[in-house]
Design a protein around this motif. Structure first.
Motif, short mmCIF file in Angstrom:
data_model
loop_
_atom_site.label_atom_id
_atom_site.label_comp_id
_atom_site.label_asym_id
_atom_site.label_seq_id
_atom_site.Cartn_x
_atom_site.Cartn_y
_atom_site.Cartn_z
N VAL B 13 0.78 -0.91 0.15
CA VAL B 13 -0.08 0.22 0.41
C VAL B 13 1.04 1.20 0.25
O VAL B 13 0.48 2.12 -0.94
CB VAL B 13 -0.83 -0.19 1.59
CG1 VAL B 13 -1.32 1.27 1.23
CG2 VAL B 13 -1.88 -0.87 0.83
N ALA B 14 2.05 1.79 0.77
CA ALA B 14 2.99 2.41 1.05
C ALA B 14 3.42 2.76 0.18
O ALA B 14 3.71 3.91 -0.28
CB ALA B 14 3.11 2.33 2.39
N SER B 16 2.70 2.18 -2.92
CA SER B 16 2.21 2.70 -4.53
C SER B 16 3.32 4.31 -4.75
O SER B 16 3.26 4.79 -3.80
CB SER B 16 1.29 2.24 -4.72
OG SER B 16 -0.17 3.28 -2.92
N ASP B 18 0.82 6.67 -5.57
CA ASP B 18 -0.10 7.72 -4.35
C ASP B 18 0.76 7.69 -3.13
O ASP B 18 0.93 8.45 -2.50
CB ASP B 18 -1.47 7.43 -4.03
CG ASP B 18 -2.01 7.43 -5.55
OD1 ASP B 18 -3.54 7.73 -5.10
OD2 ASP B 18 -2.01 8.63 -5.83
N GLY B 19 0.97 5.61 -2.12
CA GLY B 19 1.64 6.46 -1.56
C GLY B 19 2.68 6.99 -1.18
O GLY B 19 2.84 7.86 -0.59
N CYS B 23 3.23 10.40 0.79
CA CYS B 23 4.51 10.33 1.84
C CYS B 23 5.34 11.56 1.82
O CYS B 23 5.78 12.17 3.00
CB CYS B 23 4.94 8.39 1.71
SG CYS B 23 6.02 8.76 3.59
N VAL B 58 -6.35 5.58 3.51
CA VAL B 58 -5.13 5.42 4.15
C VAL B 58 -4.46 6.67 3.69
O VAL B 58 -2.69 6.98 4.29
CB VAL B 58 -4.49 4.22 3.20
CG1 VAL B 58 -3.44 3.61 4.12
CG2 VAL B 58 -5.67 2.75 3.21
N ILE B 59 -4.09 6.83 2.33
CA ILE B 59 -3.16 7.71 2.01
C ILE B 59 -3.17 9.10 2.24
O ILE B 59 -2.16 9.59 2.87
CB ILE B 59 -3.60 8.52 0.53
CG1 ILE B 59 -3.54 7.08 -0.83
CG2 ILE B 59 -2.88 8.95 -0.49
CD1 ILE B 59 -2.08 5.74 -0.62
N ILE B 62 -0.92 8.46 5.68
CA ILE B 62 -0.17 8.33 5.32
C ILE B 62 0.57 10.28 4.82
O ILE B 62 1.62 10.48 6.00
CB ILE B 62 0.29 7.93 3.90
CG1 ILE B 62 -0.34 6.40 4.27
CG2 ILE B 62 1.81 8.04 3.39
CD1 ILE B 62 0.99 5.86 2.69
N GLY B 359 -0.33 -0.90 6.52
CA GLY B 359 -0.10 0.44 5.53
C GLY B 359 0.79 2.04 6.01
O GLY B 359 2.05 1.75 6.01
N LEU B 360 -0.02 2.16 7.01
CA LEU B 360 0.61 3.13 7.64
C LEU B 360 1.96 2.32 8.22
O LEU B 360 3.39 3.82 8.79
CB LEU B 360 -0.09 3.67 9.06
CG LEU B 360 -1.43 4.24 8.88
CD1 LEU B 360 -1.93 5.45 10.42
CD2 LEU B 360 -0.18 6.10 8.68
N SER B 363 4.29 3.43 5.79
CA SER B 363 4.20 4.50 5.04
C SER B 363 5.68 5.50 5.66
O SER B 363 6.63 6.10 5.80
CB SER B 363 3.70 5.09 5.41
OG SER B 363 2.57 5.83 6.58
#
Lengths: 171, 514
Positions: B13-14, B16, B18-19, B23, B58-59, B62, B359-360, B363
Motif C-alpha cells: 500500500v505504502a 504505491s 500515491d502512497g 508520504c 490510507v493515503i 500517510i 500500510g501506515l 509508510s
C-alpha cells in the motif's frame, strides 16, 4: 503562563516576569484573567440550566440533559478555583494587539463574504490586503506581491489541482 | 513470521505511487512546518484536513502522519542555526546546538540531529509494530466502564501534564467536551445547543474550531512578536556535515537512551515530544562524566533530545491506533480525520483494518528514510526558505485557513465559527489557557458520554461499576493520582512537573538574550 498547543506553535518570547504595574491592586491588574474565570462559570451555569431543560433522566437512563448538567456543575466548580488562581497570578507581559485583531478578523470575514459572491481570486486579494493593514507600517509593494502570488498559488492548488467547487471569478 | 507478512502487505500500500507521493509531500511539508517558527504541525494538519477528503483514507493518513513526525526532524534546524526552536520540543536542542553552530560545527550538528531523529523514530516504530497489536487485543476485553475510565484518564493526563496550570487545562477539556455536545443527540434525537442554526445540527465543525483556535489565534498572538534573526550559516557542503569519530562515539549511547525514553513517554497520553526531549536532556546531563560540557556544544545534548522527541511522536501512534485514545491534540485531529473518512478508531481498528495499520507503519519507515535524505543533502534548500519574513508568511497562513474552512461546506458559517474561536482563543492563550486540551475534549467528549451511558445502563444506574472492574479501577485510580499530585506537591512546597518544565523553558529563553 501556559503555552499554546504542544505539538503546534512556537514559544513566545517573554519580556520577563513583570510583577504587574505597581500601585495597582491584584484585582485590577488581573481583571482580564478573572473575567475569563467568571465566564467559565457563566458557561457552566448555562449548561446546567439547559441540561435541566433537556430532561436529565435518571442515573439508569441518562437523558440528553444529564451530561450537560454534569459538565455545567464541573465548570462552575472549576471557575471558582480559577478565580482564586486568577487573583494570585501575574499579568500577561504583552498588551493586547487590537489592530491585528481587527484586521485579521476583517480579512477572514471579508473572504467569507466575498468568495461566494465574487469568487476566489477577489476574496484572496481582499484577504491579503486587509491583513497587511494589521502591521504597524504596512508596505503596499509586499502586500500586492503577496496577493498576486497567493492568488496564483491558490488557483493552481485549489481550483486546478484539487478541483474545489469554488468559482475563480464571478461577476 | 506474521509480522513480516503484514509488513509486506503494508508496503504494497505504502509503496504505491500515491502512497510514495503523499508520504513525500507529508514529510516535506512537515519538515518545513517544523522548521518555521510560527507554524506548527497541528495547524498544518488541520489546514490540510479538508484537502484529504478527496484522497483514499490510507493515503490521507500517510500524508497527515508524515507532517506530524516530519516536523520533529525540521525543528532542530532553527534551534541550531538561529537559537530559536521550530517547535517547543526542540527548545533544548538550542542549548548545545547553537553553541556548536557558533563554533563552526553547524553542519555536523544538523547531521547528528537528523541521524538521531532517524534512530529515535525507527526504534519507536519497532515498538509500535510489536506493542500496538498486543495492546489492541488486550483492550478487546474492555467493557464500557473500562473505556470510560481510560478515556477519562487520557483527558485528565493530557490536560494536566503539559500545560501550565492543571486547572486551566482541565477547564479547557471540559469546555471542549461541552462543545462536543452541540448537535443532535443520537440517543434521543434532541437537538442540543444548536440555536436553530442549520449547520450546527451535525455539531460544530472540528476543522473550523481547530483552525480558529490554533491557526487564527496563533497568528494573532505572534503578529507583534514574531522572532526573526539571521541564520548563522546558510550553505553547507556534505563533507562539512560529516561528524567526527569522537562525535559518533559520544552520541551513540545518548541516542539510544533518548530513543528508549522517548518511546515510553510517547505512549503516555499527555506526555509528548516536549517532555520527552526535555527529560532526555536532563538524564544525559545527570549521568554525564563531565556535566559542565553541556550548554557549550556537547553532542549528547543534541542527539538525546532529538532522538527522544522523534521517538515520542512515533510512539504516540500506539494508543491512538491500538486503543483509539489520542494522547494529544494532533493525534486527536488525526483521529478526527479517520472518523471523517468513515473509519472508527478503537481496539478493533487494527484487526478490522489491517491493511491500513500496516500500510501506515510501512509508510513510517519510508517516511523516516525520506526525511533522513531530505534533512541532510537538502539542508541548503531549507536555509533559503527559512529566510522568508513573517509578514509574507502570515497572510499565506490566513489564506490557507480561510479557504480551508470555507471549502468544507462552502459555508460562511464555518468561517464565522473559526473567527469566533480565533478571537476567543487569542484571549484564552493570553491568560494561560491552552487550546490542545479543548480539541481533545471536543473529539473524545461524545465517546465519553456514550460509554457513560452504556455503563450506567448496564449497571442499572450504579456508579460502583467504575471501580468494580480491575481495569477500570486502575484507570480511575491513576486519574485520581494525577489530579491529586499537583496539590500534594504544592502543599509540600515543591512545584508541579508542568511548572518546573515551564520555568526551565522560560530560563532558556531568557538566557538566549545574552
Amino acid at each position: 503562563m501556559g503555552r499554546s498547543s504542544d505539538a503546534g506553535g512556537p514559544i513566545r518570547s517573554q519580556a520577563g516576569d513583570l510583577p504587574g504595574r505597581t500601585g495597582g491592586r491584584a484585582f485590577s491588574r488581573n481583571a482580564g484573567e478573572i473575567c475569563a474565570a467568571v465566564s467559565v462559570g457563566l458557561l457552566g451555569l448555562y449548561l446546567v440550566t439547559k441540561g435541566i431543560e433537556y430532561s436529565v433522566g435518571t442515573f439508569r437512563q441518562m437523558g440528553p440533559g444529564f451530561y450537560p448538567l454534569a459538565l455545567g456543575l464541573i465548570l462552575v466548580a472549576f471557575s471558582a478555583g480559577l478565580c482564586v488562581e486568577g487573583a494570585r497570578a501575574e499579568a500577561p507581559a504583552e498588551p493586547i494587539n487590537w489592530r491585528p485583531l481587527l484586521f485579521v478578523v476583517a480579512s477572514v470575514g471579508v473572504f467569507a463574504l466575498v468568495a461566494p459572491r465574487f469568487g476566489l481570486i477577489p476574496a484572496t486579494v481582499a484577504l491579503v490586503l486587509l491583513s497587511a493593514l494589521s502591521e504597524r507600517s504596512p508596505s503596499p509593494g509586499v502586500a500586492i506581491g503577496t496577493a498576486i502570488g497567493l492568488s496564483v498559488a491558490g488557483y493552481l492548488i485549489f481550483l486546478y489541482f484539487l478541483k474545489l467547487p469554488i468559482a475563480a471569478f464571478r461577476w | 513470521m506474521d509480522v513480516l507478512a503484514n509488513l509486506g502487505m503494508g508496503f504494497k500500500v505504502a509503496a504505491s505511487i500515491d502512497g510514495l507521493l503523499f508520504c513525500f509531500i507529508g514529510v516535506t511539508v512537515g519538515t518545513l512546518v517544523g522548521a518555521l517558527p510560527g507554524l506548527g504541525a497541528l495547524v498544518t494538519i488541520t489546514m490540510l484536513l479538508p484537502v484529504t477528503f478527496y484522497l483514499d483514507p490510507v493515503i490521507a493518513l500517510i500524508m497527515l502522519a508524515g507532517i506530524f513526525y516530519g516536523a520533529q526532524y525540521g525543528n532542530s534546524i532553527t534551534s541550531i542555526l538561529l537559537n530559536i526552536p521550530g517547535t517547543p520540543s526542540s527548545a533544548v536542542t538550542c542549548l548545545d546546538g547553537y553553541p556548536m553552530a557558533k563554533a563552526g560545527r553547524a553542519g555536523q550538528a544538523l547531521f547528528l540531529t537528523a541521524a538521531a531523529s532517524f534512530v529515535g523514530g525507527s526504534l519507536a516504530i519497532l515498538l509500535l509494530m510489536w506493542f500496538a497489536p498486543r495492546l489492541a487485543s488486550f483492550a478487546m476485553h474492555f467493557s464500557s466502564a473500562d473505556f470510560f475510565s481510560v478515556i477519562l484518564l487520557a483527558l485528565v493526563a493530557a490536560s494536566t501534564l503539559s500545560t501550565g496550570s492543571p486547572l486551566k487545562g482541565l477547564t479547557m477539556v471540559a469546555i471542549g467536551v461541552a462543545l462536543g455536545l452541540v448537535g443532535t443527540d443520537i440517543n434521543s434525537g434532541v437537538e442540543r445547543f444548536t440555536f436553530g442554526i442549520l449547520q450546527f445540527k451535525e455539531g460544530l465543525s472540528l476543522v473550523a474550531v481547530a483552525m480558529g483556535l490554533f491557526g487564527i489565534a496563533e497568528i494573532l498572538t505572534n503578529i507583534g512578536n514574531a522572532a526573526q534573526g539571521t541564520l548563522i550559516q546558510k550553505s553547507f557542503t556534505l563533507r562539512s556535515m560529516l561528524p567526527t569519530r569522537d562525535d559518533v562515539r559520544l552520541s551513540t549511547m545518548p541516542t539510544l537512551r533518548g530513543s528508549a525514553l522517548g518511546s515510553w513517554i510517547g505512549i503516555l497520553p499527555g506526555a509528548g515530544p516536549s517532555i520527552a526531549s526535555f527529560m532526555a536532556y536532563a538524564v544525559e546531563k545527570k549521568i554525564a562524566k563531565d556535566p559542565s560540557r553541556f550548554g557549550k556544544g556537547a553532542v549528547e545534548g543534541i542527539t538525546a533530545p532529538e532522538a527522544s522527541n522523534n521517538a515520542a511522536v512515533q510512539a504516540a501512534f500506539i494508543p491512538t491506533l491500538g486503543l483509539g485514545i489520542p494522547g494529544d491534540a494532533v493525534m486527536a485531529v488525526l483521529m478526527g480525520a479517520m472518523l471523517i473518512h468513515g473509519i472508527t478508531p478503537g481496539p478493533q481498528f487494527i484487526s478490522s483494518n489491517p491493511e491500513m495499520f500496516w500500510g501506515l507503519i510501512a509508510s513510517f519507515w519510508i517516511g523516516n528514510v525520506m526525511l533522513l535524505i531530505i534533512n541532510i543533502p537538502l539542508i541548503n534548500v531549507w536555509t533559503r526558505i527559512l529566510s522568508i519574513p513573517y509578514h509574507i508568511l502570515y497572510p499565506a497562513m490566513l489564506f490557507f485557513i480561510a479557504i480551508g474552512v470555507y471549502s468544507i461546506n462552502n459555508s460562511p458559517t464555518d468561517v464565522v465559527v473559526a473567527i469566533v474561536f480565533g478571537v476567543w482563543g487569542y484571549f484564552m492563550i493570553r491568560y494561560g489557557y491552552s487550546g490542545a486540551p479543548l480539541l481533545l475534549g471536543m473529539i473524545m467528549g461524545p465517546m465519553l458520554e456514550e460509554y457513560l451511558r452504556r455503563s450506567l445502563l448496564l449497571s442499572r444506574g450504579s456508579f460502583w461499576t467504575f471501580v468494580d472492574r480491575p481495569m477500570s479501577a486502575t484507570f480511575i485510580g491513576l486519574t485520581a493520582l494525577i489530579l491529586v499530585w499537583p496539590l500534594f506537591r504544592r502543599a509540600m512546597g515543591g512545584r508541579t512537573l508542568a511548572e518546573y518544565f515551564q520555568d526551565a523553558v522560560r530560563k532558556l529563553l531568557r538566557s538566549r538574550a545574552t
